[in-house]
Design an enzyme around this catalytic site. Structure first.
Site, mmCIF file in Angstrom:
data_model
loop_
_atom_site.group_PDB
_atom_site.id
_atom_site.type_symbol
_atom_site.label_atom_id
_atom_site.label_comp_id
_atom_site.label_asym_id
_atom_site.label_seq_id
_atom_site.Cartn_x
_atom_site.Cartn_y
_atom_site.Cartn_z
ATOM 1 N N CYS A 273 -7.628 -0.876 48.070
ATOM 2 C CA CYS A 273 -7.280 0.117 49.095
ATOM 3 C C CYS A 273 -8.295 0.225 50.222
ATOM 4 O O CYS A 273 -7.979 -0.056 51.373
ATOM 5 C CB CYS A 273 -7.124 1.486 48.433
ATOM 6 S SG CYS A 273 -5.753 1.542 47.286
HETATM 7 N N1 LIG Z 1 -4.201 0.122 42.767
HETATM 8 C C1 LIG Z 1 -4.378 1.308 43.296
HETATM 9 O O1 LIG Z 1 -5.238 2.047 42.838
HETATM 10 C C2 LIG Z 1 -3.554 1.822 44.463
HETATM 11 C C3 LIG Z 1 -3.700 3.162 44.835
HETATM 12 C C4 LIG Z 1 -2.932 3.655 45.866
HETATM 13 C C5 LIG Z 1 -2.048 2.824 46.540
HETATM 14 N N2 LIG Z 1 -1.925 1.515 46.188
HETATM 15 C C6 LIG Z 1 -0.938 0.735 46.911
HETATM 16 O O2 LIG Z 1 0.173 0.467 46.073
HETATM 17 C C7 LIG Z 1 0.713 -0.820 46.351
HETATM 18 C C8 LIG Z 1 0.731 -1.672 45.095
HETATM 19 O O3 LIG Z 1 -0.601 -1.847 44.643
HETATM 20 P P1 LIG Z 1 -0.949 -2.250 43.157
HETATM 21 O O4 LIG Z 1 -2.402 -1.969 43.007
HETATM 22 O O5 LIG Z 1 -0.005 -1.642 42.188
HETATM 23 O O6 LIG Z 1 -0.700 -3.818 43.226
HETATM 24 P P2 LIG Z 1 -0.522 -4.848 41.996
HETATM 25 O O7 LIG Z 1 -0.868 -6.182 42.533
HETATM 26 O O8 LIG Z 1 -1.238 -4.320 40.797
HETATM 27 O O9 LIG Z 1 1.004 -4.782 41.667
HETATM 28 C C9 LIG Z 1 1.984 -5.242 42.511
HETATM 29 C C10 LIG Z 1 3.053 -5.903 41.658
HETATM 30 O O10 LIG Z 1 4.112 -6.265 42.522
HETATM 31 C C11 LIG Z 1 4.594 -7.525 42.123
HETATM 32 N N3 LIG Z 1 5.295 -8.088 43.273
HETATM 33 C C12 LIG Z 1 4.815 -8.770 44.322
HETATM 34 N N4 LIG Z 1 5.802 -9.061 45.183
HETATM 35 C C13 LIG Z 1 6.933 -8.533 44.684
HETATM 36 C C14 LIG Z 1 8.262 -8.492 45.113
HETATM 37 N N5 LIG Z 1 8.639 -9.032 46.272
HETATM 38 N N6 LIG Z 1 9.168 -7.884 44.315
HETATM 39 C C15 LIG Z 1 8.777 -7.328 43.162
HETATM 40 N N7 LIG Z 1 7.535 -7.324 42.699
HETATM 41 C C16 LIG Z 1 6.610 -7.913 43.456
HETATM 42 C C17 LIG Z 1 3.378 -8.284 41.647
HETATM 43 O O11 LIG Z 1 3.713 -9.334 40.768
HETATM 44 C C18 LIG Z 1 2.606 -7.162 40.948
HETATM 45 O O12 LIG Z 1 2.945 -7.062 39.583
HETATM 46 C C19 LIG Z 1 -0.138 -1.372 47.476
HETATM 47 O O13 LIG Z 1 0.466 -1.071 48.695
HETATM 48 C C20 LIG Z 1 -1.436 -0.614 47.343
HETATM 49 O O14 LIG Z 1 -2.135 -0.550 48.565
HETATM 50 C C21 LIG Z 1 -2.655 1.002 45.138
#
Ligand SMILES: NC(=O)c1ccc[n+]([C@@H]2O[C@H](COP(=O)([O-])OP(=O)(O)OC[C@H]3O[C@@H](n4cnc5c(N)ncnc54)[C@H](O)[C@@H]3O)[C@@H](O)[C@H]2O)c1
Length: 440
Positions: A273
């Site tokens: 993030c």
């Molecule tokens: N990790 C955190 O602490 C956090 C906190 C707040 C916001 N976010 C936001 O949340 C979002 C997701 O982050 P995350 O940390 O969960 O990422 P992540 O990489 O852990 O998970 C994303 C998942 O989406 C899947 N994916 C990718 N493309 C895809 C598609 N087209 N269709 C379906 N699945 C797909 C991936 O295989 C993966 O399992 C981002 O925008 C991030 O900025 C993350």
């Protein structure tokens, strides 16, 4: 009317929840909806994740596999890569990645491809909620624009909201249920349905007037962190020259009961993030001929920290008549922050790259990161974590603490190491051999 039907299905738990992207954000949501007796269908493009989930395994350390097993066994949760099944869900929540391209522009391909999949399945009575962190305008410019081609009317036939995720992996004080959730809708009906969706699983839902406002809330939260971390990082550089302990200063300032929130310096920014999200806003600001100068400056200061840490190490080695080239450096902790199994954007990776370029022999130890995989920027994929044996610590020219995992005996490390470069104040309680500690 579509709205009444969806509201009543949410109330009775008849509404089926679809979650796209089963990662650090999507998976906790699956569990939360499952706990509240909703049926959940999870979508991910990674077949390995789908397979693991359907066989009741977790791939995120702080997520308990038993909870996934309970849901799978009770037929309350199923994972799939078959995106045609999106039509089965009444509410679809999008949690796909939003990284940056090499040129630090928003990489929208995951949201774009999700939007394209949804376009094929969007139907009357569905709510679509985007949770991925992104620039103000995304929900309507990317998703709404696509969905218009279906002829379905937003706010009447289907509903569209943005609700930013506030997950803090590894934080035991807050859970998905207790972290207040912001929601903004494209129309008042959208907002009403979005509030109903999240109120069924989250204690406090905070409405805002538009999807754009909701998008900016998330960016403000992370820019605030990024800028304040840069401030203390810059002060650290100054206090090193002045011979003042920045950690002592911050801890003392934190006793002020109002108007001060402590931020701590470190070896650089990490995680999915804070190093990334601010650039989503600076990119969008260009469209308005506007330069986001605080973001730019904070980015410069924070990006310089891994180099600074390596320079401190080089100076400390020099004081012991050793060059960086050929020195054995043990990096302790490569996760981007303590007690998590996540290396995304971790400054430790950059530090290792810089040290490698300068000819150091590096190994790393991290109980949470058994091996490194090829990442976008780095190829450290041959490296695996080594155990912190006495022999290893003693034979290293320096141990660098890049991440301060808890439950580690830092006194033991200092006792056996020739020198410890501490980037996180991990050695604050160490009493013996403090002359071996170099703060960086
Ligand atoms: N990790 C955190 O602490 C956090 C906190 C707040 C916001 N976010 C936001 O949340 C979002 C997701 O982050 P995350 O940390 O969960 O990422 P992540 O990489 O852990 O998970 C994303 C998942 O989406 C899947 N994916 C990718 N493309 C895809 C598609 N087209 N269709 C379906 N699945 C797909 C991936 O295989 C993966 O399992 C981002 O925008 C991030 O900025 C993350």
């Amino acid at each position: 009317m579509m709205k009444e039907k969806l509201l009543s299905d949410l109330k009775s738990r008849q509404a089926k929840i679809g979650i796209i992207g089963l990662g650090y954000v999507g998976l906790p949501l699956v569990l939360r909806f499952g706990e509240e007796k909703f049926k959940v269908l999870g979508f991910d493009v990674d077949p390995e994740k789908v397979r693991k989930l359907n066989s009741g395994q977790s791939y995120i350390r702080h997520i308990d596999a038993a909870k996934i097993q309970d849901l799978v066994a009770g037929k309350a949760f199923e994972a799939t890569s078959d995106f045609s099944r999106l039509a089965e869900a009444d509410c679809v929540i999008i949690c796909v990645p939003t990284p940056l391209t090499d040129k630090k522009d928003p990489d929208m391909r995951y949201i774009e491809s999700t939007g394209a999949a949804l376009l094929k399945t969007l139907r009357k009575g569905q709510l679509i909620s985007l949770e991925s962190t992104t620039y103000p305008g995304t929900t309507e410019e990317v998703l709404l624009e696509k969905f218009k081609t279906t002829g379905l009317v937003v706010g009447e036939d289907y509903f569209l909201v943005f609700s930013p995720e506030r997950e803090d992996p590894g934080n035991a004080r807050f859970s998905t249920r207790t972290i207040p959730k912001i929601v903004g809708g494209t129309t008042p009906n959208c907002l009403e349905v979005g509030r109903a969706l999240y109120s069924s699983v989250i204690d406090r839902v905070v409405p805002v007037s538009s999807t754009q406002a909701a998008e900016l809330v998330k960016l403000l939260e992370n820019i605030y962190r990024c800028v304040n971390i840069a401030l203390v990082n810059e002060l650290k550089l100054l206090t090193e020259r002045m011979g003042i302990d920045i950690w002592e200063v911050i801890e003392a300032a934190s006793t002020k009961p109002f108007g001060f929130t402590p931020f701590f310096p470190g070896p650089g920014l990490g995680g999915h993030c804070i190093p990334i999200d601010p650039f989503y806003l600076s990119w969008k600001a260009k469209e308005y001929d506007f330069a986001t100068r605080f973001i730019q400056l904070a980015g410069e200061v924070n990006a310089g920290m891994p180099h600074h840490v390596v320079d401190r190490l080089a100076t400390a080695l020099n004081d012991r008549a050793k060059p960086v080239r050929g020195s054995k450096i043990l990096i302790f902790g490569v996760a981007y922050k303590k007690d998590v199994d996540d290396v995304r954007e971790s400054p430790a990776l950059e530090i290792m790259e810089i040290l490698k370029d300068r000819g150091a022999e590096i190994v790393y130890s991290d109980p949470y990161i058994p091996r490194l995989h090829k990442m976008r920027k780095y190829d450290l994929s041959h490296m695996t974590s080594v155990p912190m044996t006495e022999e290893l610590v003693k034979s290293s020219d320096a141990v660098m603490i890049a991440t301060d995992h808890t439950g580690v005996d830092y006194q033991w490390i200092v006792d056996h190491a020739a020198m410890v470069l501490d980037t996180r104040n991990a050695c604050k309680s160490v009493t013996r051999n403090r002359d071996k500690i170099v703060r960086a």
